[in-house]
Design a protein around this motif. Structure first.
Motif, PDB file in Angstrom:
ATOM      1  N   PRO A 380      68.318  -0.472  19.291  1.00  0.00           N
ATOM      2  CA  PRO A 380      67.838   0.173  18.053  1.00  0.00           C
ATOM      3  C   PRO A 380      68.749  -0.160  16.871  1.00  0.00           C
ATOM      4  CG  PRO A 380      67.744   1.707  19.877  1.00  0.00           C
ATOM      5  CD  PRO A 380      68.436   0.477  20.396  1.00  0.00           C
ATOM      6  N   GLU A 381      70.027  -0.344  17.155  1.00  0.00           N
ATOM      7  CA  GLU A 381      70.946  -0.620  16.056  1.00  0.00           C
ATOM      8  C   GLU A 381      71.128  -2.114  15.787  1.00  0.00           C
ATOM      9  OE1 GLU A 381      71.520   1.166  18.714  1.00  0.00           O
ATOM     10  OE2 GLU A 381      73.397   0.633  19.728  1.00  0.00           O
ATOM     11  N   GLY A 382      70.434  -2.970  16.552  1.00  0.00           N
ATOM     12  CA  GLY A 382      70.533  -4.396  16.268  1.00  0.00           C
ATOM     13  C   GLY A 382      70.671  -5.252  17.513  1.00  0.00           C
ATOM     14  N   GLY A 383      71.108  -6.484  17.323  1.00  0.00           N
ATOM     15  CA  GLY A 383      71.169  -7.451  18.409  1.00  0.00           C
ATOM     16  C   GLY A 383      72.371  -7.260  19.307  1.00  0.00           C
ATOM     17  N   MET A 384      72.390  -8.010  20.403  1.00  0.00           N
ATOM     18  CA  MET A 384      73.504  -7.941  21.350  1.00  0.00           C
ATOM     19  C   MET A 384      74.256  -9.274  21.320  1.00  0.00           C
ATOM     20  SD  MET A 384      71.622  -6.117  24.571  1.00  0.00           S
ATOM     21  CE  MET A 384      70.155  -5.095  24.333  1.00  0.00           C
ATOM     22  N   SER A 385      75.553  -9.204  21.502  1.00  0.00           N
ATOM     23  CA  SER A 385      76.367 -10.411  21.454  1.00  0.00           C
ATOM     24  C   SER A 385      77.466 -10.381  22.503  1.00  0.00           C
ATOM     25  CB  SER A 385      76.984 -10.551  20.059  1.00  0.00           C
ATOM     26  OG  SER A 385      78.140 -11.359  20.106  1.00  0.00           O
ATOM     27  N   THR A 386      77.548 -11.456  23.283  1.00  0.00           N
ATOM     28  CA  THR A 386      78.606 -11.553  24.284  1.00  0.00           C
ATOM     29  C   THR A 386      79.963 -11.710  23.608  1.00  0.00           C
ATOM     30  OG1 THR A 386      77.114 -12.620  25.841  1.00  0.00           O
ATOM     31  CG2 THR A 386      79.471 -12.887  26.244  1.00  0.00           C
ATOM     32  N   ARG A 387      79.950 -12.517  22.567  1.00  0.00           N
ATOM     33  CA  ARG A 387      81.195 -12.822  21.880  1.00  0.00           C
ATOM     34  C   ARG A 387      81.805 -11.567  21.275  1.00  0.00           C
ATOM     35  NH1 ARG A 387      81.402 -14.340  16.856  1.00  0.00           N
ATOM     36  NH2 ARG A 387      79.241 -14.991  16.817  1.00  0.00           N
ATOM     37  N   GLU A 388      80.950 -10.762  20.655  1.00  0.00           N
ATOM     38  CA  GLU A 388      81.457  -9.554  20.019  1.00  0.00           C
ATOM     39  C   GLU A 388      81.548  -8.373  20.986  1.00  0.00           C
ATOM     40  OE1 GLU A 388      78.914  -8.954  16.689  1.00  0.00           O
ATOM     41  OE2 GLU A 388      79.261 -10.995  15.968  1.00  0.00           O
ATOM     42  N   GLY A 389      80.947  -8.566  22.161  1.00  0.00           N
ATOM     43  CA  GLY A 389      81.026  -7.490  23.138  1.00  0.00           C
ATOM     44  C   GLY A 389      80.125  -6.323  22.820  1.00  0.00           C
TER      45      GLY A 389
END
Length: 587
Positions: A380-389
RNA sequence: GGGCGUGUGGCCUAGCGGAUCAGGGCGAGGGGUUCCUAACCCCUCGAUCGCGGGUUCGAAUCCCGCCACGCCCGCCA
């Protein structure tokens, strides 16, 4: 053996075509379709609308003429054609139902005859940088289901994971792994290699972002060295990178196997550099009429293919790009398989189209390559990123789902009527089957092009229109089959005793299964199977309520219904299997 | 700015040219178990299928325009 519905469809098409040509009417569009639910016919035709102008009579009159002209006698499954308003409805013979039960009682019901085709399905292929998160989970679930679907539709299928082990990301990762000390890192979220190593990756990226210019430049130099080493074919560099890649990938595989998504082969990008295939692609592209040399880099002018910008295939420093290596990868697929399917995120769409064009330039027939795309799963708050965790790890989602399923099982234990005594192993088994199945069904049942916003409550809803709803039907079938066995009832294929609406509805739905598989496989749309199996479950539940097997009027009816339950069990089990969802023996 | 995709009742979703009921589910309300597991079934509530044009005998479905959201337009992958 390919399904009664499909054969009936052929019969109807032939019958309509014959009737139309006998009437001297055009046969280019037969208008054969499935009527709405409340119409008792199995198939219908709407040709009368189109022919009304030609004949000079209103559609209902034309429908009557066509229905009268149709001769059902040469056909096994077509019983009669009746006009109804502007439509011609087609009714089926008892043989249609009898063959449906007979076919359904085979354990592999729904599967299609061998196509003799070798198909490679490439999916997931996530960069080996860290634990699989939910944003990516659509790829393995969709990909694995497509592979299962194509397999069930008669193809010889291999599943491939293309490992991006040659890009900047793994170079950064390798540098970070060799540079930072474990003691400087936070504790891993799980005791597993991908969770362990991703800490270095995140630390490395944070460093590059925050370090002062001089330090960052020094780091970049080391990273560039690794990339150059790979391109130059240095064995030592491959080994350094492989230490990182193989460990991370090993952890990721364990997550994926839970879905389950398993692979026949992990194809490494670097293998096409080491084998010289990427260089060969470069040579041939340079020789092509589309090649241009601009800004010290080799590019393809793809404007004849409708692309505005050039595609660089060799950097000014002489190294190849991802797409260049992927070209070699795809040519290798073409050599070894009849068809290649790739499951990609929508962000790869342009790149995939450029790949297609470049493959054509290299002289390949890209009609054997099919790419299918899906939208991301976002929070709901946005995308997911491995780099940013940021994001939800797939493991956490699956754990949570299994835990909630377990709560459900335990809650239901008290109100359970059946005296089959689930033991601790059963509870574990059901929690796992239901928990994982629910996640999988939630993803695979939706059109891939639609975006999904991940919300815990919705993903883990075990109520109607979910995997457990369908799985429950399978458990019910198994329950009946088991009880019948102890009661000494033998299943029969006896259609004359199955004449209630509930029974006939169920027969009609079962008969459609192979046709659903055929169409879903053609369109690479496993969600069509998910929709079908839900409809099947609804129909079965109505039958279950109205037509008791063990308490039937007499033994003959019980035996006939048992045959129908057998066919039902195979239908639901096989449909679930295509979706990669387990079929519980009890719930 | 250009390209691609998505837009269906409060929420999620199927259908993607044909049957004056646009299917399901969630939700809300009401029923059903001396009878094969109630993770079930039945009834009720709730939709101008993003907006505006057009094509067609017929449009949620095809075409055009607009709006909203997502993705893409790197010598990244």
């Amino acid at each position: 053996m390919a399904g009664m519905f499909r054969e009936l469809r052929s019969e109807v098409e032939e019958a309509v075509e014959t009737a139309l040509s006998d009437l001297g009417l055009p046969t280019d569009d037969l208008g054969v379709e499935e009527p709405p639910e409340d119409v008792p016919a199995v198939l219908a035709s709407s040709v009368a609308f189109r022919l009304a102008g030609e004949v000079g009579a209103p559609p209902p009159k034309v429908a009557v003429d066509i229905a009268e002209e149709i001769d059902a006698t040469p056909y096994d499954y077509l019983e009669s054609a009746e006009p109804q308003g502007p439509y011609v409805n087609f009714f089926v013979s008892d043989a249609y139902y009898a063959e449906t039960v007979a076919a359904g009682r085979d354990a592999d019901y729904g599967s299609l005859p061998d196509t003799g085709k070798d198909v490679v399905v490439e999916h997931t292929s996530a960069n080996p940088t860290g634990p699989v998160h939910v944003g990516r989970a659509r790829n393995p679930i969709l990909g694995d289901s497509i592979a299962r679907l194509l397999d069930f539709a008669g193809n010889d299928v291999e599943r491939h994971y293309y490992v991006n082990d040659a890009g900047r990301q793994v170079a950064v990762f390798t540098w970070a792994y060799e540079t930072f000390e474990e003691s400087d890192l936070p504790d891993p979220e799980r005791d597993r290699s991908d969770y362990d190593l991703v800490r270095y990756y995140r630390r490395g990226n944070a460093y590059l972002e925050d370090a002062d210019e001089e330090d960052a430049a020094a780091a970049e130099e080391e990273i560039a060295e690794i990339m150059q080493g790979l391109e130059a074919g240095e064995e030592e560099t491959y080994e350094r990178v492989a230490v990182v890649v193989d460990q991370v990938l090993g952890g990721m595989r364990q997550s994926l196997e839970r879905l389950p998504a398993e692979f026949d082969e992990f194809v490494k990008e670097t293998s096409f550099i080491r084998g010289g295939e990427a260089d060969d692609v470069v040579d041939r592209l340079q020789a092509s009429e589309y090649a241009v040399y601009e800004d010290d880099a080799w590019q393809l002018d793809l404007s004849p293919f409708g692309f505005e910008k050039n595609l660089v295939f060799l950097r000014s420093d002489g190294t190849t790009l991802y797409t260049t290596r992927d070209l070699a990868h795809h040519e290798w697929k073409f050599e070894n398989y009849d068809e290649a399917v790739t499951v990609l995120g929508e962000d790869h769409k342009l790149q995939a189209e450029q790949l297609d064009a470049a493959l054509e330039i290299l002289g390949n027939d890209t009609s054997d390559l099919r790419q299918t795309f899906y939208s991301w799963v976002n929070l709901p708050e946005g995308g997911m990123s491995t780099r940013e965790g940021t994001g939800v790890d797939l493991d956490d989602l699956l754990d949570e789902s299994v835990a909630r399923a377990r709560e459900e099982v335990e809650e239901r234990l008290d109100s359970r009527i059946r005296d089959d005594e689930l033991d601790e192993d059963d509870i574990d088994r059901i929690a796992r089957q239901v928990g994982i199945g629910a996640v999988r069904y939630d993803i695979v049942s939706k059109q891939p092009t639609k975006g999904i916003t991940f919300e815990w409550e919705r993903a883990l809803d075990f109520e109607a229109q979910s995997a457990p709803y369908v799985q429950y039907v399978h458990a019910r079938c198994r329950g009946i089959l088991n009880e019948a066995e102890s009661a000494g009832i033998e299943a029969e294929t006896e259609i004359s005793l199955l004449d209630t609406d509930a029974e006939r509805d169920l027969l009609r739905v079962i008969a459609r299964f192979p046709a659903v598989i055929e169409e879903a496989a053609e369109d690479l749309e496993p969600h069509a199977v998910a929709t079908y199996v839900r409809e099947f479950a609804e129909t079965f539940n109505r039958f279950y309520r109205e037509c008791s097997v063990l308490n039937a009027e007499d033994d003959d009816v019980a035996a006939a219904r048992l045959g129908l339950v057998e066919a039902s069990r195979h239908t639901v089990a096989n449909a679930l299997s295509v979706l990669g969802i387990e079929a519980p023996k009890s719930m």
